[in-house]
Design a protein around this motif. Structure first.
Motif, PDB file in Angstrom:
ATOM      1  N   LEU B  85       9.304   5.718  -6.811  1.00 33.82           N
ATOM      2  CA  LEU B  85       9.342   4.102  -6.719  1.00 33.82           C
ATOM      3  C   LEU B  85      10.391   3.443  -7.704  1.00 33.82           C
ATOM      4  N   PHE B  86      10.998   2.075  -7.281  1.00 36.02           N
ATOM      5  CA  PHE B  86      11.858   1.632  -8.156  1.00 36.02           C
ATOM      6  C   PHE B  86      11.089   0.891  -9.293  1.00 36.02           C
ATOM      7  N   PRO B  87      11.377   1.497 -10.597  1.00 40.22           N
ATOM      8  CA  PRO B  87      10.473   0.944 -11.707  1.00 40.22           C
ATOM      9  C   PRO B  87      10.494  -0.513 -12.094  1.00 40.22           C
ATOM     10  N   TRP B  88      11.538  -1.303 -11.534  1.00 42.74           N
ATOM     11  CA  TRP B  88      11.608  -2.467 -11.928  1.00 42.74           C
ATOM     12  C   TRP B  88      11.095  -3.517 -10.822  1.00 42.74           C
ATOM     13  N   TRP B  89      10.476  -2.821  -9.903  1.00 39.14           N
ATOM     14  CA  TRP B  89       9.541  -3.684  -8.886  1.00 39.14           C
ATOM     15  C   TRP B  89       8.173  -3.513  -8.710  1.00 39.14           C
ATOM     16  N   THR B  90       7.495  -4.688  -8.620  1.00 37.61           N
ATOM     17  CA  THR B  90       6.198  -4.596  -8.377  1.00 37.61           C
ATOM     18  C   THR B  90       5.747  -3.689  -7.347  1.00 37.61           C
ATOM     19  N   VAL B  91       4.248  -3.536  -7.010  1.00 37.45           N
ATOM     20  CA  VAL B  91       3.832  -2.615  -5.915  1.00 37.45           C
ATOM     21  C   VAL B  91       4.231  -3.429  -4.594  1.00 37.45           C
ATOM     22  N   GLU B  92       3.936  -4.589  -4.585  1.00 36.86           N
ATOM     23  CA  GLU B  92       4.325  -5.246  -3.026  1.00 36.86           C
ATOM     24  C   GLU B  92       5.934  -5.299  -2.819  1.00 36.86           C
ATOM     25  N   LYS B  93       6.580  -5.504  -4.090  1.00 36.69           N
ATOM     26  CA  LYS B  93       8.268  -5.435  -3.844  1.00 36.69           C
ATOM     27  C   LYS B  93       8.763  -4.176  -3.569  1.00 36.69           C
ATOM     28  N   ASN B  94       7.993  -3.019  -4.324  1.00 37.66           N
ATOM     29  CA  ASN B  94       8.287  -1.806  -3.806  1.00 37.66           C
ATOM     30  C   ASN B  94       7.965  -1.544  -2.406  1.00 37.66           C
ATOM     31  N   ILE B  95       6.842  -1.770  -1.942  1.00 35.42           N
ATOM     32  CA  ILE B  95       6.603  -1.648  -0.564  1.00 35.42           C
ATOM     33  C   ILE B  95       7.668  -2.312   0.523  1.00 35.42           C
ATOM     34  N   ALA B  96       7.938  -3.569   0.164  1.00 37.90           N
ATOM     35  CA  ALA B  96       9.043  -4.454   0.942  1.00 37.90           C
ATOM     36  C   ALA B  96      10.273  -3.832   0.553  1.00 37.90           C
ATOM     37  N   ALA B  97      10.669  -3.471  -0.488  1.00 38.98           N
ATOM     38  CA  ALA B  97      11.999  -3.059  -0.879  1.00 38.98           C
ATOM     39  C   ALA B  97      13.102  -3.954  -0.308  1.00 38.98           C
ATOM     40  N   ASN B  98      13.913  -3.528   0.481  1.00 36.99           N
ATOM     41  CA  ASN B  98      15.057  -4.456   1.253  1.00 36.99           C
ATOM     42  C   ASN B  98      14.600  -5.208   2.258  1.00 36.99           C
ATOM     43  N   ALA B  99      13.230  -5.246   2.600  1.00 33.26           N
ATOM     44  CA  ALA B  99      12.698  -6.424   3.509  1.00 33.26           C
ATOM     45  C   ALA B  99      12.239  -7.370   2.369  1.00 33.26           C
ATOM     46  N   SER B 100      12.626  -8.497   3.206  1.00 32.60           N
ATOM     47  CA  SER B 100      12.222  -9.797   2.215  1.00 32.60           C
ATOM     48  C   SER B 100      10.871 -10.131   2.201  1.00 32.60           C
ATOM     49  N   LEU B 101      10.121 -10.477   1.106  1.00 32.32           N
ATOM     50  CA  LEU B 101       8.931 -10.825   1.209  1.00 32.32           C
ATOM     51  C   LEU B 101       8.708 -12.219   1.452  1.00 32.32           C
ATOM     52  N   ARG B 102       9.742 -12.842   1.593  1.00 30.33           N
ATOM     53  CA  ARG B 102       9.663 -14.323   1.898  1.00 30.33           C
ATOM     54  C   ARG B 102       9.362 -14.274   3.288  1.00 30.33           C
ATOM     55  N   ASP B 103       9.740 -13.385   4.155  1.00 31.18           N
ATOM     56  CA  ASP B 103       9.488 -13.205   5.397  1.00 31.18           C
ATOM     57  C   ASP B 103       7.769 -13.245   5.696  1.00 31.18           C
ATOM     58  N   ALA B 104       7.537 -14.311   6.364  1.00 26.88           N
ATOM     59  CA  ALA B 104       5.985 -14.097   6.645  1.00 26.88           C
ATOM     60  C   ALA B 104       5.399 -12.889   7.373  1.00 26.88           C
ATOM     61  N   ALA B 105       6.223 -12.351   8.256  1.00 30.95           N
ATOM     62  CA  ALA B 105       5.543 -11.209   8.973  1.00 30.95           C
ATOM     63  C   ALA B 105       5.729  -9.980   8.083  1.00 30.95           C
ATOM     64  N   VAL B 106       6.595  -9.784   7.286  1.00 37.90           N
ATOM     65  CA  VAL B 106       6.717  -8.842   6.232  1.00 37.90           C
ATOM     66  C   VAL B 106       5.521  -8.972   5.249  1.00 37.90           C
ATOM     67  N   ARG B 107       5.277 -10.224   4.647  1.00 37.44           N
ATOM     68  CA  ARG B 107       4.224 -10.375   3.727  1.00 37.44           C
ATOM     69  C   ARG B 107       2.997  -9.906   4.552  1.00 37.44           C
ATOM     70  N   ARG B 108       2.680 -10.199   5.588  1.00 39.79           N
ATOM     71  CA  ARG B 108       1.460 -10.048   6.200  1.00 39.79           C
ATOM     72  C   ARG B 108       1.346  -8.587   6.551  1.00 39.79           C
ATOM     73  N   ARG B 109       2.333  -7.801   6.816  1.00 39.38           N
ATOM     74  CA  ARG B 109       2.473  -6.300   7.040  1.00 39.38           C
ATOM     75  C   ARG B 109       2.110  -5.578   5.733  1.00 39.38           C
ATOM     76  N   VAL B 110       2.924  -6.046   4.605  1.00 41.88           N
ATOM     77  CA  VAL B 110       2.720  -5.592   3.387  1.00 41.88           C
ATOM     78  C   VAL B 110       1.128  -5.622   2.843  1.00 41.88           C
ATOM     79  N   GLY B 111       0.637  -6.941   3.101  1.00 41.88           N
ATOM     80  CA  GLY B 111      -0.877  -7.056   2.580  1.00 41.88           C
ATOM     81  C   GLY B 111      -1.828  -6.009   3.421  1.00 41.88           C
ATOM     82  N   GLU B 112      -1.425  -5.956   4.771  1.00 39.22           N
ATOM     83  CA  GLU B 112      -2.171  -4.888   5.574  1.00 39.22           C
ATOM     84  C   GLU B 112      -2.253  -3.654   4.892  1.00 39.22           C
ATOM     85  N   LEU B 113      -0.773  -3.093   4.686  1.00 39.07           N
ATOM     86  CA  LEU B 113      -0.810  -1.915   4.096  1.00 39.07           C
ATOM     87  C   LEU B 113      -1.231  -1.579   2.915  1.00 39.07           C
ATOM     88  N   ILE B 114      -1.157  -2.663   1.821  1.00 41.39           N
ATOM     89  CA  ILE B 114      -2.009  -2.359   0.652  1.00 41.39           C
ATOM     90  C   ILE B 114      -3.519  -2.216   0.880  1.00 41.39           C
TER      91      ILE B 114
END
Lengths: 263, 255
Positions: B85-114
């Motif tokens: 994992l990237f140590p400087w990123w939180t769990v959700e940011k690590n999952i999103a990585a280079n996909a933007s968490l500001r994107d609503a679709a990415v956010r929702r999917r990250v939530g589902e995966l968590i």
């Protein structure tokens, strides 16, 4: 629930840190009152405090401190900025390393005092030679640490970046820079320190203002209390800038788990 | 469909070459869960690396849905032994990585995966605050966010203690049953191979090759202590015993 105990601990740390300097001051003052000190060579803390108050009131101290701080800042920004850029560049590219690193390592070993006369000949007694001398000092710590920081990026994470299809700029922004940041911040602290130290050398040689000038001037008239005030202000200002960077460090590197020191 | 044909991998070495893989032939249909087991040096991790596109120097062909694998991509999710994992990123940011968490679709999917990897409540935690099993689940979620066609797992639970490992195996089966992502799972743990795989690919070293593919026709969730499980486990185990008796391998063995 956690906060009060944390402030308490911070307070305790500060108190313990003050223990040593305070007892030295007390012993020093006591020795002066006991008449065991030559007050010309080693003035008592009370005399230094009086001098400090007088110099502050007259505006002499704030004015010269301001001038010095400005020089240190300019030198740091110039030298440190170039050092950071060069360190990153050489860190990324082994070709660049091969080309410039040996030369830079050689220049790194040149003492301030050795090049100062040249700088004065080339750039005159004005601001330019002083700022360039400080910049020369500030360059190397940031260069070396930025270089090391880039080289210390975990190779395994590069595979991850490839699998996640990071672009070049994403690899730089999301992997290399954050991974190098602890080293870079250490470089910033060291560079700031060196800038502050280089300032004295720069101002000791032909200057009509600044803290270094005050020190030099006081030396010619054996005004030891003024010298002490200068030294103390130097120490305090150096510590202050260092603390600011440390604060920045704590904010930016929250993710890091480092050993805070045991017993 | 992941199709491997005549795959041979040779490592140049100072004293002659080392044949890491020889003439691997294998087809893995979409949605399958296949485990690979074998002693160290049998080339199972090398095979996975090639499938991931991280190693491009080999002979033969390997295709995903008919297209040759050229370099790594998010189509082929990789889970390494370490979570990486990237140590400087939180769990959700690590999952999103280079996909933007500001994107609503990415956010929702990250939530589902968590939720799927059972990490609710740890969204804002840093990797240094996670246990090994939790970190590995973050890595799995990171790969799944990219909806890979195939998920390549290289001894992902090898560094975990026995209890955490058993738990992780169940989590992985949940994920597979929910998503039906094709999975290639490399392990050196016999129980793990039989517990997870629809098929167990048994590999042998010097040179690395496929010795036998055993089908595990048991419904999930499998009972480790049940007689059918133990029977298949015995079949796989006997393959290894045979190898030790007869060290000269049959080069043509495959499917």
């Amino acid at each position: 629930m956690l906060e009060p105990s944390r402030t308490k601990a911070a307070l305790l740390n500060a108190l313990v840190g003050l223990l040593l300097p305070l007892s030295i001051l007390a012993a020093w003052q006591a020795a002066a009152w006991g008449g065991w000190l030559n007050e010309v060579l080693l003035p008592p803390p009370s005399a230094i405090a009086e001098e400090f108050a007088a110099m502050s009131r007259s505006g002499e101290l704030p004015l010269n401190l301001g001038i010095s701080a400005w020089r240190a800042l300019l030198g740091f920004v110039l030298g440190g900025g170039l050092g950071l850029a060069a360190g990153l560049w050489v860190g990324f590219s082994w070709r660049a390393e091969r080309l410039v690193d040996p030369t830079l390592q050689m220049l790194r070993m040149l003492p301030h005092l050795a090049v100062a006369p040249l700088f004065i000949l080339w750039f005159g007694f004005g601001e330019a030679s002083k700022i360039l001398l400080i910049a020369k000092g500030a360059f190397f710590p940031l260069y070396v640490n930025a270089f090391l920081g880039v080289r210390s990026v975990d190779r395994q994470l590069f595979d991850v970046a490839r699998v996640l299809q990071f672009t070049r700029s994403q690899t730089l922004r999301h992997l290399i820079l954050p991974a190098a940041l602890p080293s870079i911040l250490l470089g910033v602290r060291l560079s700031l320190g060196v800038s502050w130290l280089g300032l004295v050398v720069a101002e000791l040689m032909g200057s009509s203002d600044g803290l270094g000038y005050i020190l030099n001037d006081a030396r010619s008239f054996s005004l030891t209390s003024v010298i002490f005030v200068g030294i103390l202000v130097f120490a305090a200002a150096g510590k202050l800038t260092d603390s600011i960077v440390k604060l920045l460090e704590r904010r930016l590197l929250r993710w890091q788990t480092t050993l805070k020191g045991v017993e | 469909m992941l199709a491997i044909q005549g795959l041979t991998k040779i490592f140049p070495a100072p004293a002659g070459e080392v044949v890491a893989l020889r003439d691997i032939r294998l087809e893995i249909g979409p949605g399958r869960l296949v485990t690979f087991i074998g002693p160290s040096g049998c080339g199972k991790s090398t095979l996975l690396k090639i499938a991931a596109g991280l190693d491009a120097s080999y002979e033969g062909s390997i295709t995903l849905d008919g297209r040759p694998i050229e370099g790594p991509s998010v189509e082929k999710g990789v889970i390494f032994q370490e979570p990486r994992l990237f140590p400087w990123w939180t769990v959700e940011k690590n999952i999103a990585a280079n996909a933007s968490l500001r994107d609503a679709a990415v956010r929702r999917r990250v939530g589902e995966l968590i939720e799927l990897v059972r990490l609710k409540g740890f969204e804002k935690a840093y990797p240094s605050e996670l246990s090994g099993g939790m970190a590995q689940r973050v890595a799995i979620a990171r790969a799944l966010l990219r909806r890979p066609k195939v998920l390549l797992l290289d001894e992902p639970f090898g560094a975990l203690d026995a209890f955490t490992r058993a738990h992780m195996q169940e989590v992985l089966l949940d994920i597979w049953q929910a998503d039906r992502t094709t999975m290639l799972f490399v392990t050196h743990d016999l129980d793990e191979a039989v517990f997870l795989g629809q098929q167990v690919v048994i590999m042998n070293p010097r040179p690395g090759h496929i010795r036998r593919v055993v089908s595990v026709d048991l419904p999930y969730p499998r009972q480790r202590t049940g007689a059918p499980f133990q029977e298949i486990r015995g079949v796989v185990l006997r393959e290894f015993e045979k190898v030790e008796e007869a060290p000269v391998p049959d080069p043509g063995a495959g499917i």
